[in-house]
Every structure is written in structure tokens, then in C-alpha cells.
Enzyme design. Structure first.
Site, PDB file in Angstrom:
ATOM      1  N   HIS A   1       0.719  -1.214   0.001  1.00 59.79           N
ATOM      2  CA  HIS A   1       0.041   0.083  -0.026  1.00 59.79           C
ATOM      3  C   HIS A   1       1.004   1.234   0.059  1.00 59.79           C
ATOM      4  CE1 HIS A   1      -3.148  -2.697   0.906  1.00 59.79           C
ATOM      5  NE2 HIS A   1      -2.488  -3.043   2.062  1.00 59.79           N
TER       6      HIS A   1
ATOM      7  N   GLU B   1      -1.181  -0.443   8.335  1.00 54.77           N
ATOM      8  CA  GLU B   1      -2.126  -1.308   8.830  1.00 54.77           C
ATOM      9  C   GLU B   1      -1.598  -2.206  10.007  1.00 54.77           C
ATOM     10  OE1 GLU B   1      -2.878  -3.186   4.926  1.00 54.77           O
ATOM     11  OE2 GLU B   1      -2.915  -5.247   5.687  1.00 54.77           O
TER      12      GLU B   1
ATOM     13  N   HIS C   1       3.417  -7.368   1.815  1.00 55.08           N
ATOM     14  CA  HIS C   1       2.547  -8.314   2.756  1.00 55.08           C
ATOM     15  C   HIS C   1       1.751  -9.368   2.022  1.00 55.08           C
ATOM     16  CE1 HIS C   1      -0.064  -5.005   2.405  1.00 55.08           C
ATOM     17  NE2 HIS C   1      -1.086  -5.662   2.989  1.00 55.08           N
TER      18      HIS C   1
ATOM     19  N   ARG D   1      -1.134  -4.775  -6.119  1.00 56.62           N
ATOM     20  CA  ARG D   1      -1.242  -6.061  -6.208  1.00 56.62           C
ATOM     21  C   ARG D   1       0.008  -6.517  -7.021  1.00 56.62           C
ATOM     22  NH1 ARG D   1      -6.412  -7.364  -8.145  1.00 56.62           N
ATOM     23  NH2 ARG D   1      -7.390  -7.109  -6.148  1.00 56.62           N
TER      24      ARG D   1
HETATM   25 ZN    ZN Z   1      -2.787  -4.959   3.154  1.00 57.48          ZN
END
Ligand code: ZN
Length: 319
Positions: free
Chosen positions: A101, A119, A176, A196
Site C-alpha cells: 500500500h 495497517e 505483505h 497487487r
Molecule cells: Zn494490506
């Protein structure tokens, strides 16, 4: 408004190619189908806003509450910012794509949205021996680009074993992936921007692969990977053991373990609370509300003291 009651929220479910049915079997939610990957449990994000189920704003969304009643969150009426955080429960019945991200600046400049996505995950359950991807082994940007372009995933990706109760902090820029057999509660910035990197060459029911975002992934990935240092502290208050899992720029997250009773002070602007195990009651000004695994709520600014009673575990967060 909401001076002596929590703001209870209804989860929003999201179908995913890697989703499963544990949100039904473990949380007793009425999920739409057996490919349910995510429950957005505390969300003001336009892609899935939680609805309020009690009090004067019943039937309104958390975003409405944020926009029209800033005092609930101790913000000024002219505060233009969007609701900052998003809490989800994810059921990975299959591996999630390997992804990364962007940070705030990249999200604003390139995507035109206010927040990047840092996150963190609290592992609620994990099957024996399961792994996730956290970070990579490329030493330079050139090496990263080369390994991605040649699909050298085994060489590139750093795999880590996890078990229930583990906590994983994932700053923006960290490659991740959540592995098959893991259920997590995720606390994150309120963003839905994902690049992605690798999707295991999977096809959906219609035979389509999902889009990859290789160039942007290379642009936003932190090289070399560095494990973030997380300092955890513990505090005991009556029957409540409060463990601080992470305190950083965007959020502070706690695990609360309740065994009996605790008198608590609310000294934050507002608190996001998820019950992840057991049953309890919260009492505010003599008024009690039942809580059980799968209940999610916000304690608004008007609540200054509350009492907890029961045997339960919570994940709690604030800005
Ligand atoms: Zn994520």
C-alpha cells in the site's frame, strides 16, 4: 447525544476470491455466501460504511455521524478531514494476493484520496503452521524490480509463521500477504488503495485473473525491508489487563483482557472497540449494554466513565 451509550455498528461484508465462511462459523454473522472474505466492522469508508444500530442516529452511517456530529469525536465543526480509521475482520480461506500500500503523500498525489494505508493485524485464529508474507529480501530497488519482473517469488518474499494472539504491524510500503487459514482483526488507515504484486496466477469462476500493479508496487515498496520496532506495554486496572500493541503516527491499538470488573476512564477523543472473545457488559451512568464476541462499537467523546464486567477480550483503538 450518546452521552451515556456506545454507538453500536453493523458490519458490512465483502465477497473475495480468497474468502470463506468463518465469519459465520466463528462470529455467527449472517454472511451473504461462503466466499465472504471481509467484515468491515468499524467503517466510514465509501466502499462499505457501517450503519449505526442504536440511539438517535440509528439507521445512519458512521460517515453521517462523522460529518454531521463532529462533537461525538471531539472534532471542530469545520474540520474537513475524513474519518481516519477502518477496522475489519478477515477470513483467509485461501492465500491473499501479495500486495503493498502507498503512504499518504503518494495516495494524495497519484490516487487523489486523502489517506495511505498503514495497517496492523491481531491474529484471532490460525491453523497449525500457517504463514504470512511480511517484507522482502531485495537489497536495492534494481534487485526488487528484477525479482518482480522475473517472478522470483520464493527468493523475494519473506515468510513468517504466526499463531493466534500474535500481532503484526504493517507500515505502508511493506510487501505483505495474509496466508490461508488465518483470521485477523485489522486496524488500518481508512483507505482502500492496494497494489497487487502477485496473485498466484489465480483465476476466478469466470476464468479471469485479477489486475496486477507492478510499476506502482515498485514505486511504493520500501527497500530494503526493515522490520518496524514495536514496543508493547501492559497496564492492570482491576479485572482488566490492557496491553498496548502499537502506538504510532496513525493509530494506537490495545488488546484488553477482562476477567471480572474494571472502572475505566475515557481520556481519548473517541475509542473504537471490538469484542473478539467472550461476553461482558458495559455500564455507563447506570445504564448497561450487553457485549459479546462480534460486537463492535464506538465510545464517543460524551462518555467519560464506564464500567466493564464479564469475561471477554477486546481489540481497542484510537487515532
Ligand atoms: Zn494490506
Amino acid at each position: 447525544m450518546y452521552k451515556n451509550e456506545p454507538i453500536f455498528l453493523q458490519p458490512v461484508f465483502q465477497e473475495r476470491i480468497w474468502g470463506g465462511k468463518k465469519l459465520r462459523t466463528e462470529f455467527h454473522y449472517e454472511i451473504p455466501n461462503d466466499l465472504t472474505g471481509e467484515a468491515w466492522v468499524i467503517s466510514a469508508h465509501p466502499h462499505g460504511p457501517s450503519m449505526i444500530t442504536n440511539g438517535p442516529l440509528e439507521g445512519k452511517s458512521l460517515a453521517d455521524a462523522w460529518n454531521e456530529h463532529k462533537e461525538l469525536f471531539n472534532k471542530k465543526d469545520d474540520d474537513q478531514g475524513e474519518y481516519p480509521l477502518l477496522v475489519k475482520i478477515l477470513d483467509a480461506a485461501d492465500d491473499l494476493s501479495v500486495q503493498v500500500h502507498p503512504n499518504d503523500q503518494f495516495s494524495r498525489e497519484v490516487e487523489g484520496v486523502p489517506y495511505g494505508k498503514t495497517e496492523c493485524w491481531y491474529v484471532l485464529s490460525a491453523e497449525e503452521g500457517v504463514e504470512l508474507v511480511l517484507g522482502h529480501y531485495a537489497k536495492t530497488e534494481e534487485e526488487l524490480a528484477e525479482m518482480i519482473d522475473h517472478g522470483q517469488w520464493d527468493k523475494l518474499l519473506r515468510r513468517v509463521k504466526v499463531k493466534a494472539g500474535d500481532f503484526v504491524y504493517v507500515p505502508s510500503g511493506t510487501i505483505h500477504a495474509i496466508g490461508k487459514g488465518i483470521v485477523i482483526l485489522e486496524t488500518q488507515q481508512s483507505s482502500d488503495i492496494t497494489y497487487r504484486v502477485y496473485d498466484y496466477d489465480r483465476k476466478d469462476a469466470a476464468g479471469n485473473t485479477r489486475e496486477l500493479h507492478l510499476e506502482r508496487s515498485k514505486q511504493v515498496t520500501t527497500v530494503p525491508h526493515q522490520d518496524a520496532e514495536v514496543k508493547q506495554t501492559e497496564k492492570v486496572n482491576g479485572g482488566l489487563v490492557e496491553k498496548k500493541l502499537v502506538e504510532e503516527q496513525y493509530f494506537t491499538v490495545y488488546h484488553w483482557e477482562l476477567n471480572g470488573q474494571a472502572d475505566c476512564e475515557m481520556d481519548k477523543d473517541f475509542l473504537q472497540v471490538s469484542v473478539v472473545e467472550g461476553m461482558a457488559a458495559i455500564t455507563i451512568d447506570g445504564k448497561s449494554f450487553d457485549l459479546k464476541k462480534g460486537t463492535h462499537f464506538i465510545l464517543p467523546h460524551g462518555v467519560r466513565q464506564f464500567k466493564l464486567d464479564g469475561k471477554a477480550e477486546f481489540i481497542v483503538s484510537h487515532e
